[in-house]
Design an enzyme around this catalytic site. Structure first.
Site, PDB file in Angstrom:
ATOM      1  N   HIS A 124     -41.285  82.121  75.602  1.00  0.00           N
ATOM      2  CA  HIS A 124     -41.905  82.041  74.280  1.00  0.00           C
ATOM      3  C   HIS A 124     -40.822  81.701  73.260  1.00  0.00           C
ATOM      4  O   HIS A 124     -39.641  81.991  73.506  1.00  0.00           O
ATOM      5  CB  HIS A 124     -42.547  83.380  73.898  1.00  0.00           C
ATOM      6  CG  HIS A 124     -41.613  84.542  74.016  1.00  0.00           C
ATOM      7  ND1 HIS A 124     -41.552  85.327  75.146  1.00  0.00           N
ATOM      8  CD2 HIS A 124     -40.679  85.030  73.171  1.00  0.00           C
ATOM      9  CE1 HIS A 124     -40.630  86.265  74.972  1.00  0.00           C
ATOM     10  NE2 HIS A 124     -40.072  86.099  73.786  1.00  0.00           N
ATOM     11  N   PRO A 125     -41.169  81.084  72.151  1.00  0.00           N
ATOM     12  CA  PRO A 125     -40.174  80.815  71.107  1.00  0.00           C
ATOM     13  C   PRO A 125     -39.752  82.115  70.405  1.00  0.00           C
ATOM     14  O   PRO A 125     -40.508  83.086  70.396  1.00  0.00           O
ATOM     15  CB  PRO A 125     -40.887  79.867  70.148  1.00  0.00           C
ATOM     16  CG  PRO A 125     -42.336  80.020  70.434  1.00  0.00           C
ATOM     17  CD  PRO A 125     -42.475  80.537  71.816  1.00  0.00           C
TER      18      PRO A 125
END
Lengths: 228, 278, 564
Positions: free
Chosen positions: A138-139
């Site tokens: 995930h960012p």
């Protein structure tokens, strides 16, 4: 006229109680109009007054503190939105992530290259392999342009890949999590980790071959999670 | 406090009747009762735009040693918890000011103990002054306490009548008793009044709570008042007219209060649209 | 017309209203002045009779009866009422106050009571301003200014001293100098003065020709400070003492006033100069025409103080402005004469000079308002060459007497009641907020039979730190549980089903009532070291009040009081 506010609306906009605003009107501290015994505020004047006095305004509806509203964040829904894919190719982390990003259903204009870049950056910082052969890339921070609802894309890999996970086990499932806010992200994450704690679910994942079945299993676990 | 009924206690048998009505009213509308036992001849009420001086007569100060005891006894008998108001502000050392944030206030028709003035047909000037300025409805007690079992709203279609209707609806809902509407129509058809109710978004509540509409198209107002149930609380909207103007031109409220011996709830021109009920 | 005013620009509106109020205040002052003159003339022939010493008593009784039964107005000599209304009640004053004090004061003073017309005229002017503001439906902020304007106009008009009116209103009544305040009050004051000049002519009330002030005189005036301070402290303390003693001993107000009047009458038989408002006396003192004798002026100063206290302290209607001036002039004369005795070779500036300074010193320190003293004395005597000495004496007297009497005669009662709340002070801000405005409602209610497990779930879900416990059936409030207190059990999952909520109720959390004043609540916060408290009335839980909200609202309250 639409730009007239009643006492209640003005109080909500200013984040104060009605009694306070009513008192300010009486004391003449806030610009108000009197009409047929009730007071009104011209929104434009009220805004410029608040700006002049550096009083922050609370825009829009009050934040949903309603627990019923929060319940609607469901992992199964997010997976349904993100999709489940099998036999995703790639032998390195980079390749797998590039492949995953291609599969995520996102709006046309969304910059997928930058998403990949962010994911790799995150991966460099610390592995997202959370053990038991599952990784949750995930960012680091919510990206702009993401839809309001959470997206989780589950990719079963063709080959197991070494994600440098904490338990050193190679990864066979990549769940990409994309959320518009950090709170949402945390909620999805807690549900996901709840699911992964169940050994039955883990063994099911190892030979899962159908998207519908996965979502169904998640739904069952979710209900357990909600009821505590 | 906003969820209270203010009662000025007078330590006489007459005052006891008034207090009993306040107790009953407070119980019915689920508000608390706040009793002020006067220690001085005058008190002030600082309303939004005017100070009202209330001069009390000696009966209010009679026998101060037993006043509190008497009041407590009546309130406890009614099943409520006595709360007394201790004025915090003093304009002068013998001139206390009372807070003005209440849900209701109870007044006798006249703040005077002269028997000539207790009778119907006379609302004292101070009481008028309070009605004109108060942000809460005034409960006008009757000489002798009698429980009311329904609410009658005098609805003439004006802005104040709508306020009265709102108040009546709330009282009827909390007290759980039937509500009657009373309209002296004159030339207008019933639909005119129905439209006013609908425009103010009250039709749902009216349908739910109103059990009867006493609607009169012709005949004399005074005679129609006989149809108001004898055990009904009359809710009346009042204008801010001065006493002189009312004496000269008369008003519905004036007629009602001279003819009807029922307890009345008068909704003044400055009443806030939604009375502070729970 | 009302609508026209409401739409006009705020400041212009205030200027316009200030002018209107100025006319009202000015007229009230002129009216009082005229009727005083007329009444004094009416009483003149009686002063030669044997029973003349009864006159002040008669006047005082009449004035009290008239005020209590005819006009039904209770209250003191005016200025404290105005200050109370301005600080606590948004400047609302009763209409009847605009004339009742005038009538009562006429009776008191014209019959020989030792008091001044200024206090009553201030409340009249203020009440006119207040009622005009109410008529035009102005808000509290503007109304307060108009009350100040009315008071300023009244003082300005009665003394023909516009700047003194402004200074008095800002210093004693409003308590803050801001541009908006100044505009309205200055306009009202100027208009009030002009009204009085139109009707009564423009004359300086106590013109004194004071020439040849040497440096030595300026130095000597510092010694006067000692005398004026002592005089004013005696004055203030005696006034309070008389009021207390007479109030406690004699319950009937008119008999009380009558007794005071009788004593004043007796003093007046010996020293007639103490009677009335004493403007004539001031005249003679300033012009240096006072009969010689050191002790006689000392005695007069003391007698004037005593008779004023007897008049006002027993309920006679009148102000202390004029008596202060008279006392001051006597004190000044006394000091001047002492100097003459001690240094007979030095050529002093003349008795008028010291009388004038004495007036400035006593007035400033009794009112604790140096600017008022400075401007008033300069304006009513028209002698600008004494300005330096007047400033010195005023400021030093205020400083010295402040040590003994920190509050002015107007403020001391209010300060005792806790009602002296000057603008923008902490207490004032707290007094404006009330608990209802700060209440946070909508916390989940707990029941005493709940298990810890359920409570933990609630804590997880809700952000609050304090949870009320209510009886499940009656809804009665039983106590409160703090989220912090359960922290120690949180990880003891095996206790989740054995601990009941009722065991967790925090006995250190007192409930506050919505009637409590906010400063009391703040004290509880400090004493108990808690950050939130439950608000309970009639055994029902209403909500939570927390320090965080108070800080937030307190700040906003401060912000909106700023002038932009």
């Amino acid at each position: 006229m639409s730009d007239k506010l009643g006492l209640e609306e003005a109080a909500r906009l200013l984040g104060l109680s009605e009694a306070t605003v009513a008192r300010w009107v009486r004391q003449g501290r806030i610009p108000a109009l009197r009409e047929r015994g009730r007071c009104f505020f011209v929104e434009k004047h009220l805004r410029s007054w608040a700006k002049k006095h550096h009083i922050p305004l609370k825009e829009g509806r009050p934040p949903a503190s309603d627990p019923a509203e929060e319940e609607r964040v469901r992992l199964s829904e997010a997976i349904r939105r993100g999709g489940v894919f099998f036999g995703v190719k790639g032998r390195t982390v980079e390749a797998v992530l590039a492949e995953t990003v291609k599969l995520v259903p996102l709006p046309e204009n969304f910059d997928k290259d930058s998403l990949l870049e962010h994911l790799l950056q995150r991966e460099e910082l610390a592995s997202t392999g959370i053990g038991e052969g599952v990784a949750i890339p995930h960012p680091r921070a919510p990206l702009e342009g993401l839809p309001g609802k959470a997206i989780v894309t589950a990719c079963f890999l063709e080959h197991e890949v070494d994600f440098k996970a904490i338990d050193k086990k190679p990864v066979f499932l990549v769940c990409l999590i994309l959320c518009a806010t950090t709170q949402l992200h945390l909620k999805i994450l807690s549900q996901l980790s709840f699911c992964l704690r169940s050994t039955a679910f883990l063994s099911f994942l190892k030979d899962c071959r159908s998207a519908d079945e996965l979502i169904k299993r998640v739904e069952v676990l979710e209900d357990k999670f909600q009821t505590g | 406090m906003k969820n209270e009924l203010l009662h000025i206690f007078r330590n006489t048998p007459f005052g006891r009747e008034t207090l009993m009505q306040s107790v009953y009213f407070a119980k019915q509308t689920a508000v608390s009762l706040r009793v002020y036992i006067p220690a001085f001849r005058q008190f002030l009420m600082y309303f939004e735009n005017e100070v009202v001086t209330v001069d009390l007569d000696r009966a209010f100060l009679r026998d101060p040693t037993t006043a509190r005891e008497h009041a407590e006894a009546v309130i406890r008998e009614g099943g409520l918890e006595p709360h007394f108001l201790e004025p915090k502000g003093f304009t002068a050392s013998t001139l206390p000011d009372l807070p003005v944030e209440y849900a209701f206030m109870c007044c006798p028709r006249s703040i005077s103990d002269l028997s000539t003035k207790i009778g119907l047909g006379h609302i004292g000037p101070r009481v008028r002054n309070i009605i004109r300025n108060a942000s809460f409805p005034i409960l006008m007690a009757t000489p002798v306490h009698k429980e009311w079992r329904s609410v009658t709203v005098f609805f003439g279609g004006s802005k104040n009548a709508v306020k009265a209707l709102r108040t009546g609806l709330t009282v009827s809902r909390t007290a759980g008793c039937p509500l009657f509407l009373f309209t002296e129509a004159g030339r207008r058809p019933k639909s005119h009044y129905e439209k006013i109710i609908e425009d103010r978004g009250l039709s749902g509540q009216v349908q739910e709570l109103v059990t009867g509409w006493l609607f009169f198209e012709k005949g004399e107002f005074r005679n129609h008042l006989y149809d108001v149930p004898h055990d009904s609380l009359a809710v009346v909207g009042a204008y801010g007219h001065s006493a002189i103007r009312e004496a000269a031109f008369g008003s519905k409220m004036e007629t009602i209060q001279t003819v009807l011996p029922n307890p009345m709830l008068i909704v003044g021109p400055r009443c806030s649209p939604a009375p502070g009920l729970p | 017309m009302r609508t026209l005013f409401q739409n006009a620009n705020d400041r212009f509106q205030l200027v316009l209203m200030g002018a209107v109020v100025g006319v009202g205040g000015g007229l009230a002052a002129v009216l009082l002045n005229r009727s005083l003159e007329e009444l004094a003339e009416f009483f003149q022939p009686f002063w030669n009779r044997g029973y003349a010493f009864l006159l002040p008593a008669l006047g005082a009784v009449l004035s009290t009866l008239c005020l209590t039964y005819l006009l039904k107005d209770v209250g003191g000599h005016g200025v404290p009422d105005v200050i109370y209304s301005v600080t606590r009640r948004g400047g609302l004053l009763r209409f009847r106050s605009s004339f009742s004090r005038l009538i009562a004061c006429c009776l008191t003073i014209a019959s020989g009571g030792s008091a001044g017309p200024e206090g009553p005229v201030v409340i009249s002017g203020g009440s006119i301003g207040s009622n005009i503001a109410s008529f035009f439906r102005l808000r509290d902020r503007q109304r307060v200014l108009l009350v100040g304007g009315g008071a300023a106009a009244a003082i300005a008009s009665i003394f023909n001293a516009p700047v003194a009116g402004i200074a008095f209103s800002l210093e004693a009544i409003l308590g803050e100098w801001t541009p908006t305040n100044l505009i309205t009050i200055a306009v009202a004051s100027a208009v009030g003065t002009e009204v009085s000049r139109l009707l009564q002519g423009n004359q300086i009330p106590f013109e004194g020709r004071i020439v040849g002030i040497g440096n030595l005189d300026v130095l000597a005036c510092l010694g006067l400070v000692l005398f004026t301070s002592v005089g004013s402290v005696c004055f203030v303390r005696l006034l309070r003492g008389v009021r207390r003693v007479s109030g406690a001993r004699i319950p009937w107000s008119w008999i009380r006033a009558g007794c005071g009047g009788l004593l004043v009458g007796l003093i007046g038989m010996v020293l007639p100069d103490v009677l009335g408002e004493g403007y004539g006396t001031i005249h003679r003192a300033i012009e240096g025409q006072y009969p010689p004798g050191l002790l006689i002026v000392g005695l007069l100063a003391a007698a004037k103080i005593v008779s004023t206290c007897l008049t006002i302290g027993t309920g006679g209607m009148g102000g202390i402005f004029a008596p202060c001036l008279v006392v001051g002039s006597f004190v000044g004369l006394f000091y001047g004469r002492i100097l003459g005795v001690l240094f007979p070779t030095v050529h002093w500036a003349g008795e008028g000079y010291f009388a004038l300074l004495g007036m400035a010193g006593v007035l400033s320190s009794v009112l604790q308002a140096p600017m008022t003293g400075i401007f008033l004395i300069t304006e009513i005597t028209g002698s600008y060459q004494v300005l330096v000495s007047v400033v010195l004496v005023s400021v030093m007297s205020v400083t010295l007497s402040h040590v003994f009497e920190p509050f002015s005669v107007y403020h001391q009662d209010l300060a005792e009641q806790g009602d002296l709340l000057r603008p923008r002070t902490d207490r004032r801000l707290l007094s404006e907020l009330d608990i209802f405005e700060l209440l946070e409602t909508g916390c989940p209610r707990l029941h005493p039979e709940m298990r810890l497990r359920e409570f933990v779930d609630i804590v997880r879900e809700w952000g609050s730190r304090l949870f009320p416990v209510e009886d499940a059936k009656t809804g009665e409030y039983l106590g409160a549980v703090r989220a912090d207190d359960v922290r120690s059990y949180l990880f003891n999952t095996h206790l989740y089903d054995t601990i009941l909520v009722e065991q967790l109720i925090d006995s250190n959390t007192p409930a506050v009532s919505p009637d409590d004043a906010l400063d009391e609540v703040m004290d509880i916060f400090e004493a108990r070291h808690v950050s939130s408290l439950p608000v309970v009335h009639d055994r029902r839980f209403l909500g939570v009040i927390s320090k965080t909200t108070i800080l937030d609202r307190y700040r906003k309250e401060l912000i909106v009081q700023e002038e932009i």
